[in-house]
Structure formats: C-alpha cells, structure tokens
Design an enzyme around this catalytic site. Sequence first.
Site, PDB file in Angstrom:
ATOM      1  CE  LYS A 174      -2.042   3.304   2.363  1.00 37.14           C
ATOM      2  NZ  LYS A 174      -2.061   3.742   2.223  1.00 37.14           N
ATOM      3  CD  GLU A 248      13.670   0.550   8.503  1.00 37.42           C
ATOM      4  OE1 GLU A 248      13.935   1.542   9.769  1.00 37.42           O
ATOM      5  OE2 GLU A 248      13.849  -0.706   8.699  1.00 37.42           O
ATOM      6  CB  CYS A 282      12.979   8.614   8.480  1.00 41.63           C
ATOM      7  SG  CYS A 282      14.062   7.881   7.311  1.00 41.63           S
ATOM      8  CD  GLU A 379       9.980  12.956  11.725  1.00 36.23           C
ATOM      9  OE1 GLU A 379       9.033  12.329  12.097  1.00 36.23           O
ATOM     10  OE2 GLU A 379      11.247  11.773  10.996  1.00 36.23           O
TER      11      GLU A 379
HETATM   12  P1  NAD Z   1       1.767   8.325   7.776  1.00 38.04           P
HETATM   13  O1  NAD Z   1       2.790   7.330   8.576  1.00 38.04           O
HETATM   14  O2  NAD Z   1       1.406   9.586   7.831  1.00 38.04           O
HETATM   15  O3  NAD Z   1       1.385   7.313   6.479  1.00 38.04           O
HETATM   16  C1  NAD Z   1       2.720   6.325   5.730  1.00 38.04           C
HETATM   17  C2  NAD Z   1       1.332   4.725   5.105  1.00 38.04           C
HETATM   18  O4  NAD Z   1       0.362   4.545   6.134  1.00 38.04           O
HETATM   19  C3  NAD Z   1       0.592   5.200   4.407  1.00 38.04           C
HETATM   20  O5  NAD Z   1       0.607   4.999   3.117  1.00 38.04           O
HETATM   21  C4  NAD Z   1      -0.379   6.042   4.971  1.00 38.04           C
HETATM   22  O6  NAD Z   1      -2.033   5.179   4.179  1.00 38.04           O
HETATM   23  C5  NAD Z   1      -0.466   5.178   5.773  1.00 38.04           C
HETATM   24  N1  NAD Z   1      -2.332   4.730   6.845  1.00 38.04           N
HETATM   25  C6  NAD Z   1      -2.210   6.081   7.784  1.00 38.04           C
HETATM   26  N2  NAD Z   1      -2.652   6.033   8.455  1.00 38.04           N
HETATM   27  C7  NAD Z   1      -3.328   4.214   8.712  1.00 38.04           C
HETATM   28  C8  NAD Z   1      -3.473   4.000   9.800  1.00 38.04           C
HETATM   29  N3  NAD Z   1      -4.385   3.924  10.571  1.00 38.04           N
HETATM   30  N4  NAD Z   1      -3.025   1.671   9.652  1.00 38.04           N
HETATM   31  C9  NAD Z   1      -2.953   1.684   8.527  1.00 38.04           C
HETATM   32  N5  NAD Z   1      -1.773   2.275   7.952  1.00 38.04           N
HETATM   33  C10 NAD Z   1      -1.882   3.975   7.679  1.00 38.04           C
HETATM   34  O7  NAD Z   1       3.352   8.600   7.352  1.00 38.04           O
HETATM   35  P2  NAD Z   1       3.568   9.473   5.920  1.00 38.04           P
HETATM   36  O8  NAD Z   1       3.581  11.216   6.546  1.00 38.04           O
HETATM   37  O9  NAD Z   1       3.507   9.147   5.010  1.00 38.04           O
HETATM   38  O10 NAD Z   1       5.569   9.532   6.219  1.00 38.04           O
HETATM   39  C11 NAD Z   1       5.868  10.473   6.983  1.00 38.04           C
HETATM   40  C12 NAD Z   1       6.869   9.709   7.856  1.00 38.04           C
HETATM   41  O11 NAD Z   1       7.760   8.595   7.833  1.00 38.04           O
HETATM   42  C13 NAD Z   1       7.718  11.064   8.826  1.00 38.04           C
HETATM   43  O12 NAD Z   1       7.338  10.353  10.443  1.00 38.04           O
HETATM   44  C14 NAD Z   1       9.178   9.589   8.870  1.00 38.04           C
HETATM   45  O13 NAD Z   1       9.803  10.032   9.938  1.00 38.04           O
HETATM   46  C15 NAD Z   1       8.381   8.640   8.550  1.00 38.04           C
HETATM   47  N6  NAD Z   1       9.566   7.083   7.163  1.00 38.04           N
HETATM   48  C16 NAD Z   1      10.265   6.678   8.112  1.00 38.04           C
HETATM   49  C17 NAD Z   1      11.577   5.863   7.253  1.00 38.04           C
HETATM   50  C18 NAD Z   1      12.744   4.879   8.398  1.00 38.04           C
HETATM   51  O14 NAD Z   1      12.898   4.387   6.900  1.00 38.04           O
HETATM   52  N7  NAD Z   1      12.492   5.161   9.404  1.00 38.04           N
HETATM   53  C19 NAD Z   1      11.993   6.838   6.295  1.00 38.04           C
HETATM   54  C20 NAD Z   1      10.521   6.994   5.677  1.00 38.04           C
HETATM   55  C21 NAD Z   1       9.705   8.099   6.348  1.00 38.04           C
END
Ligand code: NAD
Length: 476
Positions: A174, A248, A282, A379
Amino acid sequence: MTTSHYIAGRWVEGQGSDCISVNDPALGQPFAELMAASVAQVDQAVAAARGALPTWKATNASERAAYLRGFAEQLGQRREALITLQMRNNGKPRHEAEIDLDDAIATFSYYAELAEQLPSKNRDVALAAPGFSARTRLEPVGVVGLIVPWNFPLVTSAWKLAPALAAGCSVVLKPSEVTPLIEQAYGQIADSLGLPAGVLNIVNGKAETGAALSNHSGLDKLSFTGSNSVGSQVMRSASAQCRPVTLELGGKSAIVVFDDCDVDQAVEWIVAGITWNAGQMCSATSRLLVQDGIATALLPRLQAALEKLRVGNPLAEEVDMGPLTSQAQWLKVASYFATAREEGLQCLAGGKVLDREGWFVSPTLYADVPKDSRLWTEEIFGPVLCARRFATEEQAIAEANDSRFGLVATVCSADLERAERVADALEVGHVWINSVQAVFVETSWGGTKGSGIGRELGPWGLSAFQSVKHVTRCLG
Ligand code: NAD
C-alpha cells in the site's frame, strides 16, 4: 481518473469512497485523481497473495532472482518517466530523483544476488552430540503487507518488495495516498515480466485502506514505514493478532561537529543532512551539536550556505531544493515557524513560508535552541535545523542521545579515533563519519528506541521476511 490498483494480476478501478488527488507541490495543484481501494478490494488482494503463496514459495531461488533482475532492468527502461514523475509529484530536484531511481535498481539487483545464494544457506548443522543430524531451512514468512510513506516512494517500496520477493513471500503493497502513481511502475513491471498473478498486489488509499490491510487476519507479517503515531496503531493490530511487525519510524537525528573540522566541509555535510528532499527525511540530521571552538566560525557560514540555496520548481528551473511534498506538510512546518516565534528562538536563516504559488518554505536555521523546545525534540520533517553548542565529547554524546528517537547520526571530526569512539557511543542504527548520508544496500537501515523495530537492507532486510526452520533426525 487513473486505474491504479493491481490485484491478482489485473489492473482495477478503486471501489472505495475516498477520491485521492495527486498534486504537483510546486504549483499547489492536482494533476490526477484516483478512487481509493475499498475494504473488499483489500480482502481480494490478500486472498490473491494467499492463493499465490504455495507456488511462489516453491519456485527455486534462482527463478525468483531472475524476476528481481527483471525489475532492476525495467526500472532502468522507465528511467525518464519515473524521474519526471518524482519531480512532479514529490517536488524532488532532478539529481535527487535520479539517485532514488538508482537506489531502487541497486536494491533489486542486490536481493537477486542474495536470492541466488539462498540454497547454500539451507545446509546441514554441525552437532556436537552424536547420533543426530540437523539441517536448516530458511522459509518465507508468508503473505506480507507492506505499507509505505511518500517521501522516497520508489526506494522505500524497493527496500521491502525486493527482499520479500527474494525470500519467497507474496505481498500486498500500500503506497502513500500522497504519491500513489509512482509505485504503479512495480505493478506494470510485474505484468510485463509475467510475475505469477497474486505474488505482487498493490492497493492505493488513505488511512482506511492502510488500516484494512494492517488489521487483516490473512497476513503473516506487516512491514510498515511511516510516522510514529500510525506505527503504534499498526503495532497494536499486530499485537492483537500476535504476529510479527517491522517498523521504520521517525527520527530527530544529531550531527555532531567537533572544533577540529574543516568549516566548509562541515557546512556541506550539515546542509545536505537537512535540505535533501527538502528535509523530508526520517534521517534528517535536524539537531546540530557544534563545539564551542568552531561555533562562531561555522554558524555564519552555515547561514550563508542555506540562504544561497536555489529553492524552486524542479520541473521549471535548476534547483537545490524543491517544495514540500504536500500541503499538510507545508502547514505543519509553518506551524513550527509560529512556535519558534512564540518561543522567541534566534532565527539565523529562513523561518518562513515563501510568498509564491506552491508549498515552498525557506531553509531554516535556529541557534542556541533550548533543550526543552518543541523544535529541538519533535520531528518536523522539513528543512528546519536547530543548533546547540557543546564543550566536551561527553556532553556531545549525552545531548545527542537525549532523544526518544534513535535513527541515525553524523559525526564530523579530523580526529578519526574520536569520531569512531563517538559513533560507538551513539544510540542509533546508523552513523556516518565525515560524510553525507551515503546509503549502501549492503549496510542496514533502521533505528533504536522510538525509531522502530527491525532492520532493512543488507542480509538483515532479507531475514526480516524469512522464518528459520530446523529439521533434526535421529540417526539410530
Ligand atoms: P504516515 O504514518 O502518515 O503514513 C504512512 C503510511 O501509512 C501511508 O501509506 C498511509 O496511508 C498509511 N496509514 C495512515 N493511517 C493508517 C492507519 N491507521 N493504519 C495503517 N496505515 C495507515 O507517514 P507519512 O506522513 O506518509 O511519512 C512520514 C513519516 O515516515 C515520518 O515520520 C518519517 O520519519 C517516517 N519515515 C521513516 C523512514 C524510516 O526508514 N525510518 C523512512 C521514511 C519515512
């Protein structure tokens, strides 16, 4: 309106209730729309992956490796289209979009190699006790759900997809609703390679679709990359069903600059660590710890370097930094600028949204930020750097480790013994010494503390999709 769900080897229209707008952040305008997948379509995708698993896991590893090489090759063939789409939908400058594509290609090639080595890992175990033999089998975990964010769509998906397929897992991916078109390339490639139907399924959608996947009882594991708040919900679902999860999550990483550093070199590493992908990383090194002896020389140079960056539309001009990828992220970063003003922080560069169309902010530097400021602890996910000074090595280590996150860190020092010592003392998953954030597929990715559970990349990324079985036989 785009057809963007790949289920059981077919492209289908979304039947969910959410309409997703795909935006060009440099203009602040949509350029495509799609309907999200419904909960029933998520069920179909999981059922398709379940149906495909027995045959896929029984293929020999060299056959799976050939598919992975096909992914690498076909990503290369789609090079210009994928670079342009990332520039348009993520707002990435061209050179960054190119690096993301190359990273995804390298990931598929690397896991093809590891897949080829798999048969030799299924081997006899030497036992001290007589009368028994034992052998190891590395089996795929099963059907895996992969949920990813928007900041590095090609890369984050490749880091999960390639090892999962190499291990013999079938998957439901997804992508983020912010960048739902980019990973369609993986479905198109699967189609064109003749990957058996159901081995790779892609469902697009917002939180409802993600939750339908992470709560699904038909998964054997979920691998999630994203925010801590959603990560904890995903972990709750995994816990309710007692099944494994890889997380992650976010970071608030430190870059530690000792006073024996070359100032210009340090400025280059600091700027890259906070402005790459407009700080939406991240691993952004958003907390600068600078030793007293170099602070006075470094901060004005850093200010000048940030102010000199060319910020603009990557499709229209040569730029160093593009816009933030979504309006939500732009509003979030703007709210931190407001907090900084309320807290009376000393702003040396930026601190404002740009007065133009699109979701632009200026590269920002705050100095002498108090340890309890929200800007120091949270963050932000934008090009916002906070600096503090330190006197001793011990103080630098203590301040760097004083965070609920533990993703990465950078250490800059001409004294390599000291740099190595500090790297060992930092409570994070990856440390760079005197470097930009070079990421190699052979090394691991992942964090300690609040930055997650598990590791991606390297052999650890493959192990995350494998289950160890031993068969012990009595020889008597
Ligand atoms: P997010 O958590 O809002 O969304 C991530 C994914 O989860 C999306 O596909 C979203 O549609 C889905 N999602 C949203 N609500 C959900 C739910 N209730 N249940 C299951 N899935 C759900 O994050 P974002 O804004 O897309 O990304 C930014 C974040 O990602 C930052 O905190 C960043 O640090 C983190 N990130 C971490 C890494 C790593 O390797 N550690 C890499 C990239 C980004």
